[in-house]
Scaffold this active site. Sequence first.
Site, PDB file in Angstrom:
ATOM      1  N   HIS A 110       0.830  -1.203   0.000  1.00 35.23           N
ATOM      2  CA  HIS A 110       0.000   0.000   0.000  1.00 35.23           C
ATOM      3  C   HIS A 110       0.864   1.252   0.000  1.00 35.23           C
ATOM      4  O   HIS A 110       1.877   1.319   0.701  1.00 35.23           O
ATOM      5  CB  HIS A 110      -0.911   0.007   1.230  1.00 35.23           C
ATOM      6  CG  HIS A 110      -1.694   1.276   1.411  1.00 35.23           C
ATOM      7  ND1 HIS A 110      -2.628   1.708   0.491  1.00 35.23           N
ATOM      8  CD2 HIS A 110      -1.680   2.209   2.386  1.00 35.23           C
ATOM      9  CE1 HIS A 110      -3.154   2.839   0.910  1.00 35.23           C
ATOM     10  NE2 HIS A 110      -2.595   3.171   2.056  1.00 35.23           N
ATOM     11  N   SER A 111       0.481   2.230  -0.830  1.00 35.87           N
ATOM     12  CA  SER A 111       1.079   3.565  -0.813  1.00 35.87           C
ATOM     13  C   SER A 111       2.611   3.507  -0.943  1.00 35.87           C
ATOM     14  O   SER A 111       3.139   3.030  -1.940  1.00 35.87           O
ATOM     15  CB  SER A 111       0.650   4.293   0.461  1.00 35.87           C
ATOM     16  OG  SER A 111       0.976   5.654   0.410  1.00 35.87           O
ATOM     17  N   TYR A 112       3.335   3.984   0.092  1.00 36.72           N
ATOM     18  CA  TYR A 112       4.799   4.005   0.021  1.00 36.72           C
ATOM     19  C   TYR A 112       5.382   2.594  -0.034  1.00 36.72           C
ATOM     20  O   TYR A 112       6.500   2.403  -0.494  1.00 36.72           O
ATOM     21  CB  TYR A 112       5.371   4.742   1.230  1.00 36.72           C
ATOM     22  CG  TYR A 112       6.801   5.200   1.045  1.00 36.72           C
ATOM     23  CD1 TYR A 112       7.081   6.424   0.454  1.00 36.72           C
ATOM     24  CD2 TYR A 112       7.868   4.407   1.449  1.00 36.72           C
ATOM     25  CE1 TYR A 112       8.386   6.840   0.264  1.00 36.72           C
ATOM     26  CE2 TYR A 112       9.181   4.815   1.272  1.00 36.72           C
ATOM     27  CZ  TYR A 112       9.429   6.036   0.680  1.00 36.72           C
ATOM     28  OH  TYR A 112      10.719   6.447   0.483  1.00 36.72           O
TER      29      TYR A 112
ATOM     30  N   THR B  98      -1.924  -0.856  -3.872  1.00 33.53           N
ATOM     31  CA  THR B  98      -3.093  -0.009  -3.618  1.00 33.53           C
ATOM     32  C   THR B  98      -2.626   1.427  -3.443  1.00 33.53           C
ATOM     33  O   THR B  98      -1.886   1.734  -2.503  1.00 33.53           O
ATOM     34  CB  THR B  98      -3.868  -0.479  -2.365  1.00 33.53           C
ATOM     35  OG1 THR B  98      -2.989  -0.541  -1.242  1.00 33.53           O
ATOM     36  CG2 THR B  98      -4.496  -1.843  -2.596  1.00 33.53           C
TER      37      THR B  98
ATOM     38  N   ALA C  67       2.769   4.642  -4.306  1.00 33.42           N
ATOM     39  CA  ALA C  67       3.512   5.907  -4.436  1.00 33.42           C
ATOM     40  C   ALA C  67       4.744   5.754  -5.315  1.00 33.42           C
ATOM     41  O   ALA C  67       5.551   6.688  -5.398  1.00 33.42           O
ATOM     42  CB  ALA C  67       3.917   6.396  -3.048  1.00 33.42           C
TER      43      ALA C  67
END
Length: 420
Positions: A291-293, A319, A322
């Site tokens: 997720h993300s980072y 998801t 980044a």
Amino acid sequence: MLFHFCAATPPLFVLWIIMAQVAGQEDREKTTALKDLLSRIDLDELMKKDEPPFTFPKTLEEFEYAFNEYGQLRHIKTGEPFVFNAREDLHRWNQKRYEALGEIITQYVYELLEKKCNMTKETLPVDATEDEPTGFIYLSPDALSNPSKLLVLIQGSGVVRAGQWARRLIINQDLNSGTQIPFIERAMQEGYGVMVLNPNENYLEVEKSTKSPLPSPTETSDEPAEKRERKDDKEGKKKKEFYEKYRNPQRETETERIPIRENGSSEEHVLYVWDHFVSRAAAKNVFIMAHSYGGLSFVELMNQRESEVKNKVCAVALTDSAHNIWLQETTKSTQDWMQEHCRNWVSSPEPLDTTLEPMMPDCPRVSAGTERHELTSWMSFDSIFRFFSEFHAKEGEEAEETSNSVTTRSGSHKNRHQDL
């Protein structure tokens, strides 16, 4: 007329003379101190003369909160959701209270991982000495021994720790949406081993051994040090008293961070766990969810261990990742592999799984069915496991075809040998 003017003006003249006297050297020094103060802290903080101390409960029970049967955090007495503004006009105190509750939530999720999911802690670094900072990850009982499938979970950046997607969701919504528990339980039901990474556990924070003295307003001036040292003690004391009177009433403890060896960042952590755990796992098919980072950290892992990842990883679900293939300078072969093996569920107003226009030549983008970044993992829950199942079935078919091909070739050689 003149008499009335003269009779009325003496008080004004007296007031003017008093103001002129006050606006002397001492007043200028106070003004300098006040300007220095305003440059250091928020104006709002100046008004917090009655700010309560930063001492908060250590348990959920002491906070008078508990999770109900639906995994929602509720007040024990009122049944109401968590209230951030417990005290009006005290934002900093409310924020500190929220952070204190967040630390309790972190420990609560650790307990869920251990007791509900039957996972165990593995210390990092694996060869840590007794006197160095350490971190940890969580492993299911068969994480290293499962011969078939392994799921690796990587969270985003920030205050979240192992087992969490978003602290805000845990506190304000429920455990299912904010933690990784549903993913872990579903994976175990479907025969996966599971590894829960902890990419934000990067350092040990300790209180500084020596406290820095409160800066004097004159320390930031261009005045020579020799001249400052010759200042009258009484004058310095007056300045300090004035500063102390109006400064923020509570000083926060000064701390320093000691990095955890080879785990000082999310990227380092993911690489370390790959080298010491994932690459040594027995599973033929590794699945990664980031997720993300966490997506950026995965791409960095590919940059460092491209051939290993390609050989061992079956599919990757991202998801709202980044990552950026341009800034991270990924190779063309990595981009091509991501096109085939990765999918990114991103925040979007479109319905779940709607194909979206690509922004980069890497992995396909689909809608997570929500515009809230922190909800993208939970909203994509079922879609992600379908995605993994499709890849696993595909890998199984390819393996079977390869096996049949080898068997056919072996039988052909055997027949020719018998004919001879």
